[in-house]
Design a protein around this motif. Structure first.
Motif, short mmCIF file in Angstrom:
data_model
loop_
_atom_site.label_atom_id
_atom_site.label_comp_id
_atom_site.label_asym_id
_atom_site.label_seq_id
_atom_site.Cartn_x
_atom_site.Cartn_y
_atom_site.Cartn_z
N LEU A 1 0.81 -1.22 0.00
CA LEU A 1 0.00 0.00 0.00
C LEU A 1 0.85 1.27 0.00
CD1 LEU A 1 -3.19 -0.33 2.22
CD2 LEU A 1 -3.02 -0.01 -0.24
N GLY A 2 1.85 1.31 -0.88
CA GLY A 2 2.63 2.52 -1.06
C GLY A 2 3.80 2.70 -0.12
N VAL B 1 -7.43 -6.04 0.00
CA VAL B 1 -6.44 -4.98 0.13
C VAL B 1 -7.18 -3.64 0.24
CG1 VAL B 1 -4.47 -3.84 -0.94
CG2 VAL B 1 -4.80 -6.31 -1.25
N PRO B 2 -6.89 -2.84 1.26
CA PRO B 2 -7.57 -1.53 1.39
C PRO B 2 -7.25 -0.62 0.21
CG PRO B 2 -6.49 -2.16 3.44
CD PRO B 2 -6.02 -3.12 2.40
N SER B 3 -8.07 0.39 0.02
CA SER B 3 -7.86 1.33 -1.07
C SER B 3 -6.72 2.28 -0.73
CB SER B 3 -9.13 2.14 -1.31
OG SER B 3 -8.87 3.23 -2.18
N PRO B 4 -5.81 2.53 -1.68
CA PRO B 4 -4.75 3.52 -1.44
C PRO B 4 -5.29 4.95 -1.36
CG PRO B 4 -4.69 2.73 -3.71
CD PRO B 4 -5.67 1.87 -2.99
N GLU B 5 -6.55 5.13 -1.71
CA GLU B 5 -7.18 6.44 -1.56
C GLU B 5 -7.52 6.71 -0.10
OE1 GLU B 5 -11.11 8.89 -3.15
OE2 GLU B 5 -10.52 7.02 -4.12
N SER B 6 -7.78 5.63 0.64
CA SER B 6 -8.12 5.78 2.05
C SER B 6 -7.48 4.64 2.85
CB SER B 6 -9.65 5.75 2.23
OG SER B 6 -10.00 5.91 3.58
N PRO B 7 -6.14 4.67 2.98
CA PRO B 7 -5.45 3.58 3.67
C PRO B 7 -5.76 3.58 5.16
CG PRO B 7 -3.93 5.36 3.19
CD PRO B 7 -5.22 5.71 2.51
N CYS C 1 -0.51 1.04 11.29
CA CYS C 1 0.10 0.10 10.34
C CYS C 1 -0.93 -0.23 9.26
CB CYS C 1 0.54 -1.16 11.07
SG CYS C 1 1.12 -2.46 9.94
N ARG C 2 -0.57 0.00 8.02
CA ARG C 2 -1.53 -0.20 6.93
C ARG C 2 -1.89 -1.67 6.75
NH1 ARG C 2 0.10 4.31 2.31
NH2 ARG C 2 -0.19 6.08 3.72
N PHE C 3 -1.10 -2.56 7.30
CA PHE C 3 -1.35 -3.99 7.14
C PHE C 3 -2.21 -4.55 8.26
CE2 PHE C 3 0.34 -8.51 7.32
CZ PHE C 3 -0.29 -8.92 6.16
N CYS D 1 -1.25 -1.22 16.77
CA CYS D 1 -1.22 -1.44 15.32
C CYS D 1 -2.16 -0.47 14.60
CB CYS D 1 -1.61 -2.88 14.99
SG CYS D 1 -0.45 -4.12 15.61
N GLU D 2 -3.27 -0.12 15.24
CA GLU D 2 -4.25 0.76 14.62
C GLU D 2 -3.88 2.24 14.76
OE1 GLU D 2 -8.23 0.02 15.89
OE2 GLU D 2 -7.90 -2.13 16.14
#
Length: 334
Positions: free
Chosen positions: A242-243, A288-294, A298-300, A312-313
């Motif tokens: 995710l970027g 996989v979450p959207s890269p517009e609204s990650p 932690c994105r994972f 983690c959140e």
């Protein structure tokens, strides 16, 4: 924020590329007035470095930002923020006209050779096109360089008069590689260069790229989703999600002892010749979450099998060096 480069006994190794906190956002517009409402965060704060003659593999799921990162490094996309330093010179905000001198040292091999080769041009014209645009070489020098390259990639002089559609996929990729090398670049971004080819042809192209690296002292940023290809050709591996980069390590160490749960899940999905217990397979839950609204933190964490709670959140893990030359962005290793 540090820039991650390999440790080397040879301190004279030249740093070819340093990328610091690089970001590439694509605007999203909406409404009656077509206003800017959000951004797709394709690349979001990436740091890495490359030394001369090194091959860095970039892996991750489709849509994680690998190709966008490669194209932004080459300034095919203008970066949103951050710094790109090539051979000690900051090229982040270099104008298009000034980039001409840099382009000679920065080349790319695309995923689909058929679509990257102009069908109206002969092979000779295709290989000579970068030389005409980026050098002041004489006609004789361009022709001799073309003949040298077509033989280096395993074809011959008779192929120079043909059109791209007359060749197989593997031969087309050899032509694309010859074109990329025509102006003696220092850095080549290989964007999934074997994914459109049969397995037997893939091996030949990888061996060719390996040989050409030794011959021309090339540095590769090798983008792929195929971990077996990455293991074969790369010195180090950077894992992207995710970027963001979540793990960077020497190839053998990453495959033998992955530290990030996402890397572990990727490696568990690689087919093995020996019998593999179903218990060894890590199946990720959710999409996989959207890269517009990650996700925050932690994105994972929304898919992580080792989720450890609110930390983690709420907190974004830093890409820290948890072992010598092994970097990981995970709260498990804080």
């Amino acid at each position: 924020m540090s820039v991650y480069k390999p440790e080397s006994a040879d301190t004279a190794n030249e740093t070819v590329l340093e990328v610091t906190d690089l970001k590439k956002y694509f605007p999203v517009t909406g409404g009656i007035l077509n206003r800017h409402v959000s951004d797709v965060k394709a690349v979001d704060g990436v740091n890495f470095g490359l030394e001369s003659g090194e091959t860095l593999g970039l892996v991750g799921e489709s849509g994680c930002g690998k190709s966008t990162l490669g194209k932004t490094v080459l300034r095919l996309h203008d970066p949103t923020d951050g710094r790109i330093e090539f051979l000690g010179t900051d090229i982040t905000s270099t104008s298009r006209s000034e980039l001409r001198d840099v382009r000679r040292n920065l080349q790319i091999v695309f995923q689909d050779p058929a679509s990257s080769l102009n069908p109206r041009m002969t092979v000779a014209e295709l290989i000579q096109e970068p030389m005409r645009s980026l050098t002041d070489w004489s006609t004789d020098k361009r022709e001799s360089r073309t003949l040298e390259l077509i033989e280096e990639v395993g074809l011959n002089e008779s192929h120079l008069r043909r059109s791209p559609h007359e060749f197989s996929g593997g031969q087309q990729q050899r032509i694309a590689i010859a074109r990329a090398l025509s102006v003696n670049p220092r850095l080549v971004v290989a964007d999934e260069p074997t994914s459109a080819l049969d397995v037997s042809v893939q091996a030949k192209i990888l061996n060719l790229m390996d040989d050409l690296q030794d011959t021309y002292d090339l540095t590769y940023l090798f983008i792929s989703h195929d971990l077996s290809v990455i293991k074969h050709i790369c010195d180090r591996v950077a894992v992207m999600y995710l970027g963001e980069l979540v793990e960077v390590a020497p190839t053998d160490r990453l495959f033998d002892d992955p530290k990030h749960p996402y890397t572990q899940s990727l490696l568990s999905a690689v087919p093995r010749a020996s019998a593999q217990s179903s218990d060894d397979r890590i199946v990720l839950e959710g999409d996989v979450p959207s890269p517009e609204s990650p996700p925050s933190g932690c994105r994972f964490h929304t898919r992580c099998p080792k989720y450890i709670g609110e930390v983690c959140e709420d907190e974004t893990p830093e890409l820290d060096e948890i072992e010598s030359n092994h970097w990981c962005a995970c709260h498990l290793h804080d």
